[in-house]
Design a protein around this motif. Structure first.
Motif, mmCIF file in Angstrom:
data_model
loop_
_atom_site.group_PDB
_atom_site.id
_atom_site.type_symbol
_atom_site.label_atom_id
_atom_site.label_comp_id
_atom_site.label_asym_id
_atom_site.label_seq_id
_atom_site.Cartn_x
_atom_site.Cartn_y
_atom_site.Cartn_z
ATOM 1 N N ARG A 382 10.097 -12.845 -11.146
ATOM 2 C CA ARG A 382 9.184 -13.741 -11.867
ATOM 3 C C ARG A 382 9.224 -13.536 -13.379
ATOM 4 O O ARG A 382 8.860 -14.418 -14.148
ATOM 5 C CB ARG A 382 7.736 -13.530 -11.406
ATOM 6 N N TYR A 383 9.642 -12.341 -13.805
ATOM 7 C CA TYR A 383 9.611 -11.999 -15.224
ATOM 8 C C TYR A 383 10.954 -11.395 -15.634
ATOM 9 O O TYR A 383 11.694 -10.867 -14.801
ATOM 10 C CB TYR A 383 8.486 -10.989 -15.504
ATOM 11 N N PRO A 384 11.277 -11.446 -16.936
ATOM 12 C CA PRO A 384 12.499 -10.787 -17.405
ATOM 13 C C PRO A 384 12.477 -9.304 -17.031
ATOM 14 O O PRO A 384 11.405 -8.687 -16.983
ATOM 15 C CB PRO A 384 12.447 -10.982 -18.921
ATOM 16 N N TYR A 385 13.636 -8.743 -16.781
ATOM 17 C CA TYR A 385 13.646 -7.362 -16.310
ATOM 18 C C TYR A 385 13.196 -6.376 -17.390
ATOM 19 O O TYR A 385 12.911 -5.216 -17.100
ATOM 20 C CB TYR A 385 15.028 -6.995 -15.760
ATOM 21 N N THR A 386 13.075 -6.835 -18.611
ATOM 22 C CA THR A 386 12.532 -5.992 -19.677
ATOM 23 C C THR A 386 11.008 -6.008 -19.706
ATOM 24 O O THR A 386 10.394 -5.231 -20.430
ATOM 25 C CB THR A 386 13.058 -6.478 -21.036
ATOM 26 N N ASP A 387 10.381 -6.887 -18.935
ATOM 27 C CA ASP A 387 8.926 -7.023 -18.906
ATOM 28 C C ASP A 387 8.309 -5.909 -18.049
ATOM 29 O O ASP A 387 8.872 -5.510 -17.034
ATOM 30 C CB ASP A 387 8.568 -8.394 -18.326
ATOM 31 N N ARG A 389 5.982 -6.047 -16.042
ATOM 32 C CA ARG A 389 5.616 -6.532 -14.711
ATOM 33 C C ARG A 389 6.829 -6.688 -13.795
ATOM 34 O O ARG A 389 6.688 -7.062 -12.629
ATOM 35 C CB ARG A 389 4.876 -7.861 -14.832
ATOM 36 N N SER A 390 8.003 -6.403 -14.295
ATOM 37 C CA SER A 390 9.240 -6.564 -13.528
ATOM 38 C C SER A 390 9.513 -5.324 -12.676
ATOM 39 O O SER A 390 9.449 -4.190 -13.161
ATOM 40 C CB SER A 390 10.412 -6.799 -14.476
ATOM 41 N N LEU A 391 9.847 -5.537 -11.406
ATOM 42 C CA LEU A 391 10.238 -4.433 -10.540
ATOM 43 C C LEU A 391 11.488 -3.747 -11.069
ATOM 44 O O LEU A 391 11.606 -2.510 -11.030
ATOM 45 C CB LEU A 391 10.487 -4.954 -9.121
ATOM 46 N N LEU A 392 12.436 -4.524 -11.573
ATOM 47 C CA LEU A 392 13.671 -3.936 -12.083
ATOM 48 C C LEU A 392 13.412 -3.069 -13.305
ATOM 49 O O LEU A 392 14.094 -2.062 -13.524
ATOM 50 C CB LEU A 392 14.684 -5.040 -12.406
ATOM 51 N N ASN A 393 12.423 -3.432 -14.109
ATOM 52 C CA ASN A 393 12.027 -2.597 -15.237
ATOM 53 C C ASN A 393 11.473 -1.261 -14.740
ATOM 54 O O ASN A 393 11.796 -0.186 -15.272
ATOM 55 C CB ASN A 393 10.988 -3.327 -16.085
ATOM 56 N N LEU A 394 10.623 -1.325 -13.718
ATOM 57 C CA LEU A 394 10.076 -0.096 -13.126
ATOM 58 C C LEU A 394 11.195 0.787 -12.600
ATOM 59 O O LEU A 394 11.207 2.002 -12.845
ATOM 60 C CB LEU A 394 9.116 -0.461 -11.991
ATOM 61 N N VAL A 395 12.141 0.193 -11.880
ATOM 62 C CA VAL A 395 13.240 0.968 -11.308
ATOM 63 C C VAL A 395 14.071 1.616 -12.408
ATOM 64 O O VAL A 395 14.374 2.816 -12.354
ATOM 65 C CB VAL A 395 14.122 0.077 -10.414
ATOM 66 N N ALA A 396 14.446 0.837 -13.424
ATOM 67 C CA ALA A 396 15.330 1.343 -14.479
ATOM 68 C C ALA A 396 14.679 2.431 -15.315
ATOM 69 O O ALA A 396 15.295 3.463 -15.598
ATOM 70 C CB ALA A 396 15.787 0.185 -15.366
ATOM 71 N N ASN A 397 13.439 2.202 -15.709
ATOM 72 C CA ASN A 397 12.812 3.086 -16.700
ATOM 73 C C ASN A 397 11.926 4.175 -16.130
ATOM 74 O O ASN A 397 11.567 5.111 -16.846
ATOM 75 C CB ASN A 397 12.013 2.238 -17.694
ATOM 76 N N VAL A 508 4.398 -23.501 -8.277
ATOM 77 C CA VAL A 508 5.751 -22.967 -8.301
ATOM 78 C C VAL A 508 5.747 -21.536 -8.836
ATOM 79 O O VAL A 508 5.011 -21.181 -9.749
ATOM 80 C CB VAL A 508 6.665 -23.861 -9.173
ATOM 81 N N ILE A 509 6.550 -20.686 -8.209
ATOM 82 C CA ILE A 509 6.725 -19.311 -8.673
ATOM 83 C C ILE A 509 7.863 -19.296 -9.679
ATOM 84 O O ILE A 509 8.968 -19.760 -9.372
ATOM 85 C CB ILE A 509 7.042 -18.374 -7.501
ATOM 86 N N PRO A 510 7.635 -18.791 -10.885
ATOM 87 C CA PRO A 510 8.716 -18.759 -11.875
ATOM 88 C C PRO A 510 9.900 -17.942 -11.367
ATOM 89 O O PRO A 510 9.728 -16.966 -10.633
ATOM 90 C CB PRO A 510 8.069 -18.084 -13.093
ATOM 91 N N TYR A 511 11.069 -18.364 -11.758
ATOM 92 C CA TYR A 511 12.274 -17.605 -11.435
ATOM 93 C C TYR A 511 13.011 -17.290 -12.736
ATOM 94 O O TYR A 511 13.349 -18.184 -13.498
ATOM 95 C CB TYR A 511 13.205 -18.389 -10.505
ATOM 96 N N VAL A 512 13.231 -16.006 -12.983
ATOM 97 C CA VAL A 512 13.941 -15.564 -14.184
ATOM 98 C C VAL A 512 15.184 -14.798 -13.746
ATOM 99 O O VAL A 512 15.074 -13.791 -13.033
ATOM 100 C CB VAL A 512 13.049 -14.666 -15.062
ATOM 101 N N PRO A 513 16.372 -15.233 -14.121
ATOM 102 C CA PRO A 513 17.586 -14.508 -13.742
ATOM 103 C C PRO A 513 17.594 -13.094 -14.306
ATOM 104 O O PRO A 513 17.029 -12.834 -15.381
ATOM 105 C CB PRO A 513 18.719 -15.344 -14.353
#
Length: 585
Positions: A382-387, A389-397, A508-513
């Motif tokens: 839903r959000y850029p991975y730098t945000d 709120r992003s799961l990928l941000n949590l995983v990376a950092n 609609v749920i936002p989609y951010v690549p």
């Protein structure tokens, strides 16, 4: 194949009464205990045709339903009860009804993945659903043992209904290459519709070495397939773990159409985890029904048994009447569409017994045990991975530095994982063992090589390669909603029929690549020649080694397992134990 929108609707269903015990106190009531239920809304009735299809795909073991999401909270016991009433309704209407699944039963939920053998508890539950046709998915084929188990234990229980027209296995006893299931199946439905069915998989390149996948455009040229086209049938059913718009699907449609210019053709596809409907021609259609038991697909086809079409030339260009609907998988949906009146009993004895079985398995596997408390929602896309709120941000950092980087090593570490290793949102509140399999279901080891910092610092960019392209459909304008509608986030679908296929209205749920690969922070204060442990997943070792060689042709780096006590399936669990230990949410 795009995420899309709809309007609120109202449902009226006709069905015969269900059956069950009068004393239900010893059964777990609908859905799993504690699963939320959606607020009631008006739903439009389903349209019935000569042939009607209920479709599931990419269930990935979510037989418990979504225990934290009201819209998709029905479990497989509820699904069984729903099918009972829908079959009663079909009989009452004298209409044919098919129930079909398009594969991918594994990898994505603790119910299937936390057992000693993958699918040990879920496969017997699947077999309690009376599917009329099933196809194999790529997740049944990644691992030799899983493929062998599918061939020996799962496929035989379905007889001719388990369809693998282009998927084969090397039989370990006879050393012969044979179909895992049946190449095709011709059958007659209750009210007379004669069906020829096939099961196709897309051109999957990552299958276990004891399996073989034929390209579909080759399979359709083979004598057995061409001979099957000479059988007298009323319609063709292609059950496929293949996206309905991909060439692998259209090749089969075109092969049938070359022999039969007007026979009805229905493709039921999957793999992309989307709701979608496509029109190949005015007598051929494809439906894809989402993922993770969030969606039941509904397709009705009227005109299949048109007597004038016995001479095919009479019906070339003649339209079929086709409707599609994407049903949110919750008990309210099931009741509204399957029961004759609001006070009719929904739960069947079989459905409740399946619900209770799921509950017992979850208890056996400790899936509902709280390990920690997630402080907020973390969203996968839903959000850029730098945000934040992003799961990928949590995983990376946070997750990779805490749960994977080995501080006892002599060199600092930088860890890269593919974003596809994470599969679902992480919900605020109690974090359970089940969540580890839901969010990060795959088992991949962490591999490392000790390399100069100047090499490690270039690996993320090299792996990601070209920048992302915008996904098709992102710019489609959405219709206005009624001003008094209170909508929850969910599927908003536009397909070849436009909007209106979603049974429930949602925002609609936002989609951010996101990039294909993400990295823990690079160590600071290092010089180019300082050594670093560069760490990656075994899943993409075949990509890493050539890049290392390209960046440093003069050296060949030794590789090995970075940590034997952590993999992608346990890293989140270890992080929660270290950082989110409060179990009172």
């Amino acid at each position: 194949m795009r995420f899309l929108a709809l309007l609120p609707l109202l449902a009226v269903a006709v069905a015969a009464h269900g059956h069950g015990h009068d004393d239900d106190s010893h059964f777990e009531k609908r859905s799993q205990p504690g699963a939320p239920q959606p607020n009631p809304v008006d739903l439009n009735p389903l349209t019935w045709g000569d042939v009607n299809i209920i479709h599931t795909t990419d269930t990935h073991g979510w037989l418990s339903g979504h225990t934290k999401e009201a819209s998709y909270s029905a479990d497989f016991g509820d699904f069984s009860s729903f099918l009972y009433h829908m079959r009663q309704q079909a009989t009452h209407r004298r209409k044919d009804l098919l129930v079909v699944d398009s594969g991918d039963l594994h990898d994505g939920n603790g119910l299937g993945d936390a057992s000693p053998v993958n699918g040990q508890y879920t496969r017997p539950i699947y077999q309690k659903i009376n599917y009329d046709a099933l196809a194999i998915g790529n997740h049944e084929l990644y691992v030799n043992d899983v493929a062998e188990n599918t061939y020996r234990q799962f496929a035989p229980g379905w007889g001719k209904r388990y369809l693998t027209s282009n998927v084969f296995i090397k039989d370990s006893l006879t050393n012969k290459t044979v179909p895992i299931g049946n190449l095709y199946n011709k059958f007659r439905m209750k009210f007379g519709t004669r069906v020829m069915s096939y099961g196709f998989l897309y051109n999957f390149k990552g299958a276990a070495n004891n399996t073989v996948i034929e390209p579909s455009n080759f399979t359709v040229t083979l004598p057995w397939f061409q001979k099957s086209l000479k059988e007298e049938v009323d319609m063709y059913l292609i059950v496929g773990h293949v996206p309905i718009r991909w060439a692998e699907a259209t090749a089969v449609v075109q092969a049938i159409r070359a022999a039969h210019p007007s026979k009805p053709i229905v493709v039921l596809g999957g793999h992309l985890h989307v709701r979608d409907f496509t029109v190949y021609d005015n007598r051929a259609f494809g439906l894809s029904s989402g993922r993770f038991m969030e969606t039941l697909g509904w397709l009705s086809v009227d005109g299949v048994r048109d007597r004038a079409c016995k001479v095919e030339a009479n019906c070339i260009g003649k339209n079929l009447t086709v409707t599609r609907r994407y049903l949110d998988s919750n008990v309210y949906t099931y009741k509204k569409h399957s029961l004759a009146h609001p006070k009719q009993k929904f739960d069947t004895w079989k459905g409740r017994s399946i619900t209770r079985e799921i509950f017992k398995v979850r208890k056996t596997l400790n899936l509902s045990n709280t390990i920690g408390c997630a402080p907020q929602d973390y969203f996968l896309s839903r959000y850029p991975y730098t945000d934040a709120r992003s799961l990928l941000n949590l995983v990376a950092n946070e997750v990779l530095p805490v749960a994977v980087v080995n501080a006892s090593r002599p060199y600092p570490g930088v860890v890269i994982v593919n974003s596809g290793s994470q599969r679902f949102d992480l919900v605020k509140g109690p974090f359970t063992l089940d969540d580890t399999y839901i969010v990060s279901p795959f088992h991949n080891d962490f591999i490392y090589a000790t390399v100069p910092y100047k090499i490690a610092s270039k690996m993320l960019e090299a792996l990601n390669g070209a920048p992302f392209q915008k996904r098709a459909g992102d710019d489609i304008p959405l219709p206005a909603y009624a001003s008094n509608a209170t909508l929850t986030p969910g599927y908003v679908t536009k397909d070849d029929y436009g909007y209106g296929g979603d049974d429930w209205a949602h925002t609609v749920i936002p989609y951010v690549p996101s990039p294909n690969y993400i990295s823990s922070p690079l160590p600071k204060g290092l010089k180019d020649e300082d050594l670093v442990d560069f760490v990656w997943l075994s899943f993409f070792t075949n990509l890493v080694n050539p890049i290392l060689k390209k960046l440093d042709p003069a050296n060949t780096y030794a590789t090995g397992i970075y940590r034997s006590d952590v993999d992608t399936n346990t890293m989140l669990l270890n992080f929660v134990k270290a950082k989110w230990t409060n179990t009172t949410c």
